[in-house]
Enzyme design. Structure first.
Site, mmCIF file in Angstrom:
data_model
loop_
_atom_site.group_PDB
_atom_site.id
_atom_site.type_symbol
_atom_site.label_atom_id
_atom_site.label_comp_id
_atom_site.label_asym_id
_atom_site.label_seq_id
_atom_site.Cartn_x
_atom_site.Cartn_y
_atom_site.Cartn_z
ATOM 1 N N GLY A 71 0.770 -1.235 0.000
ATOM 2 C CA GLY A 71 0.000 0.000 0.000
ATOM 3 C C GLY A 71 0.796 1.278 0.000
ATOM 4 O O GLY A 71 0.275 2.330 0.366
ATOM 5 N N SER A 72 2.067 1.230 -0.433
ATOM 6 C CA SER A 72 2.827 2.489 -0.435
ATOM 7 C C SER A 72 2.252 3.472 -1.454
ATOM 8 O O SER A 72 2.234 4.679 -1.200
ATOM 9 C CB SER A 72 4.315 2.226 -0.691
ATOM 10 O OG SER A 72 4.546 1.803 -2.009
ATOM 11 N N ASN A 73 1.775 2.971 -2.570
ATOM 12 C CA ASN A 73 1.129 3.877 -3.533
ATOM 13 C C ASN A 73 -0.211 4.380 -3.010
ATOM 14 O O ASN A 73 -0.545 5.556 -3.183
ATOM 15 C CB ASN A 73 0.947 3.179 -4.882
ATOM 16 C CG ASN A 73 2.227 3.182 -5.688
ATOM 17 O OD1 ASN A 73 2.631 4.211 -6.214
ATOM 18 N ND2 ASN A 73 2.881 2.032 -5.756
ATOM 19 N N LYS A 111 -15.309 -14.896 -10.866
ATOM 20 C CA LYS A 111 -14.839 -13.509 -10.897
ATOM 21 C C LYS A 111 -16.003 -12.553 -11.139
ATOM 22 O O LYS A 111 -16.094 -11.487 -10.523
ATOM 23 C CB LYS A 111 -13.794 -13.391 -12.017
ATOM 24 C CG LYS A 111 -13.216 -12.020 -12.186
ATOM 25 C CD LYS A 111 -12.027 -11.989 -13.137
ATOM 26 C CE LYS A 111 -10.789 -12.549 -12.510
ATOM 27 N NZ LYS A 111 -9.542 -12.118 -13.169
ATOM 28 N N MET A 168 -3.059 -7.204 -7.776
ATOM 29 C CA MET A 168 -2.363 -8.279 -8.479
ATOM 30 C C MET A 168 -3.331 -9.318 -9.051
ATOM 31 O O MET A 168 -3.114 -10.533 -8.924
ATOM 32 C CB MET A 168 -1.334 -8.937 -7.555
ATOM 33 C CG MET A 168 -0.302 -7.946 -7.007
ATOM 34 S SD MET A 168 0.492 -6.918 -8.263
ATOM 35 C CE MET A 168 1.874 -7.972 -8.661
ATOM 36 N N ARG A 169 -4.377 -8.815 -9.714
ATOM 37 C CA ARG A 169 -5.392 -9.715 -10.233
ATOM 38 C C ARG A 169 -5.938 -9.098 -11.512
ATOM 39 O O ARG A 169 -6.110 -7.873 -11.575
ATOM 40 C CB ARG A 169 -6.508 -9.777 -9.190
ATOM 41 C CG ARG A 169 -7.380 -10.969 -9.234
ATOM 42 C CD ARG A 169 -8.200 -11.029 -7.947
ATOM 43 N NE ARG A 169 -7.476 -11.652 -6.862
ATOM 44 C CZ ARG A 169 -7.287 -12.966 -6.736
ATOM 45 N NH1 ARG A 169 -7.804 -13.781 -7.621
ATOM 46 N NH2 ARG A 169 -6.606 -13.455 -5.732
ATOM 47 N N LEU A 170 -6.163 -9.911 -12.521
ATOM 48 C CA LEU A 170 -6.726 -9.367 -13.763
ATOM 49 C C LEU A 170 -8.214 -9.119 -13.584
ATOM 50 O O LEU A 170 -8.923 -9.932 -12.987
ATOM 51 C CB LEU A 170 -6.516 -10.347 -14.919
ATOM 52 C CG LEU A 170 -5.191 -10.285 -15.680
ATOM 53 C CD1 LEU A 170 -5.199 -11.314 -16.820
ATOM 54 C CD2 LEU A 170 -4.926 -8.885 -16.234
ATOM 55 N N ASN A 224 -3.576 1.983 -14.312
ATOM 56 C CA ASN A 224 -2.694 1.092 -13.547
ATOM 57 C C ASN A 224 -1.293 1.695 -13.503
ATOM 58 O O ASN A 224 -0.909 2.455 -14.396
ATOM 59 C CB ASN A 224 -2.635 -0.281 -14.236
ATOM 60 C CG ASN A 224 -1.779 -1.278 -13.477
ATOM 61 O OD1 ASN A 224 -1.830 -1.358 -12.240
ATOM 62 N ND2 ASN A 224 -0.979 -2.043 -14.204
ATOM 63 N N HIS A 255 2.727 0.427 -13.274
ATOM 64 C CA HIS A 255 3.503 -0.799 -13.475
ATOM 65 C C HIS A 255 4.988 -0.472 -13.374
ATOM 66 O O HIS A 255 5.448 0.523 -13.942
ATOM 67 C CB HIS A 255 3.179 -1.395 -14.855
ATOM 68 C CG HIS A 255 3.901 -2.678 -15.107
ATOM 69 N ND1 HIS A 255 3.480 -3.877 -14.569
ATOM 70 C CD2 HIS A 255 5.027 -2.948 -15.806
ATOM 71 C CE1 HIS A 255 4.331 -4.833 -14.938
ATOM 72 N NE2 HIS A 255 5.275 -4.293 -15.692
HETATM 73 C C1 GAR Z 1 4.080 -1.245 -7.167
HETATM 74 O O1 GAR Z 1 5.473 -1.196 -7.376
HETATM 75 C C2 GAR Z 1 3.361 -1.404 -8.484
HETATM 76 O O2 GAR Z 1 4.018 -0.767 -9.547
HETATM 77 C C3 GAR Z 1 3.365 -2.887 -8.655
HETATM 78 O O3 GAR Z 1 3.123 -3.390 -7.372
HETATM 79 C C4 GAR Z 1 3.710 -2.515 -6.416
HETATM 80 C C5 GAR Z 1 2.725 -2.265 -5.301
HETATM 81 O O4 GAR Z 1 3.365 -1.639 -4.226
HETATM 82 N N1 GAR Z 1 2.360 -3.307 -9.584
HETATM 83 C C6 GAR Z 1 2.520 -4.341 -10.411
HETATM 84 O O5 GAR Z 1 3.511 -5.034 -10.445
HETATM 85 C C7 GAR Z 1 1.343 -4.584 -11.333
HETATM 86 N N2 GAR Z 1 1.646 -5.600 -12.289
HETATM 87 P P1 GAR Z 1 2.499 -0.961 -3.075
HETATM 88 O O6 GAR Z 1 1.492 -1.992 -2.566
HETATM 89 O O7 GAR Z 1 3.484 -0.595 -2.021
HETATM 90 O O8 GAR Z 1 1.814 0.250 -3.652
#
Ligand code: GAR
Length: 201
Positions: free
Chosen positions: A12-14, A65, A90-92, A107, A109
């Site tokens: 959850g840092s983002n 789903k 992390m799920r489509l 999203n 990435h």
């Molecule tokens: C982030 O680095 C994001 O770019 C990546 O997961 C991390 C989540 O970090 N997303 C993917 O790889 C999507 N395919 P967070 O939970 O600390 O925000």
């Protein structure tokens, strides 16, 4: 307000960076809910601490789903959500969900797409030996990390880097970039023409 839902599965840092940007006024919108497919994930506690509504579910409790996505869609509609922000979800999403919210799901990435889509993009980049990688924010379409690119930022990979040091720099870049992109949506500045995204002044 411009209402946003964040979908996340992990640390959850983002998510936290988006909450901080909302509090400082830089987001230009309101995080109306967190959707999380892992009820035990740290991001759920962060949402709780930030007083953000949480819809947490276990996919295995549903027959399909489509079943859980129908519940998610009802929650989104109830709150008048205008933008879905995937932040380590992390799920489509199903193609019918993506089509219904077409142009309203983004999203982030951890690579310079179209290089290294899918899981462990940082590990893929290191194993390939690229000297630059970075971060991409893109629209979500029916594919895996294939939608139109909205913004990218590059970082260099140095000889003494490893997965942890690269991940740390990628996260810093993500946390500065994502709220800014969301603020462009809140201001109605993002235009999509075929695959080409432009940001209006
Ligand atoms: C982030 O680095 C994001 O770019 C990546 O997961 C991390 C989540 O970090 N997303 C993917 O790889 C999507 N395919 P967070 O939970 O600390 O925000």
């Amino acid at each position: 307000p411009f209402r946003i839902a964040v979908f996340a599965s992990g640390r959850g840092s983002n998510f936290q960076a988006l909450v901080d940007a909302q509090q400082s006024g830089a987001l230009g919108g309101e995080i109306s809910m967190l959707v999380c497919d892992k009820p035990q994930a740290p991001v759920v506690e962060l949402a709780d601490a930030a007083n953000v509504d949480i819809f947490a579910f276990q996919p295995k409790d549903y027959a399909s789903k489509e079943d859980y996505e129908r519940e998610i869609a009802a929650e989104l509609q109830q709150r008048g959500v205008e933008l879905i922000v995937l932040a380590g979800y992390m799920r489509l999403l199903s193609s019918s969900f993506v089509e219904f919210y077409s142009g309203r799901i983004i999203n982030i990435h951890p690579s310079l797409l179209p290089a290294f889509p899918g899981k462990d993009a940082i590990g893929q980049a290191l194993a390939y030996g690229v000297k630059m990688t970075g971060v991409t924010v893109h629209f979500v379409d029916g594919g895996m990390d294939t939608g139109p690119v909205i913004a990218q930022r590059a970082i260099e990979i140095q000889e003494d880097d490893n997965a942890e040091t690269v991940a740390a720099r990628i996260h810093q870049v993500e946390q500065k970039l994502y709220y800014e992109v969301v603020s462009w949506f809140a201001q109605g500045r993002v235009a999509l023409n075929g695959r080409i995204v432009t940001i209006k002044n």
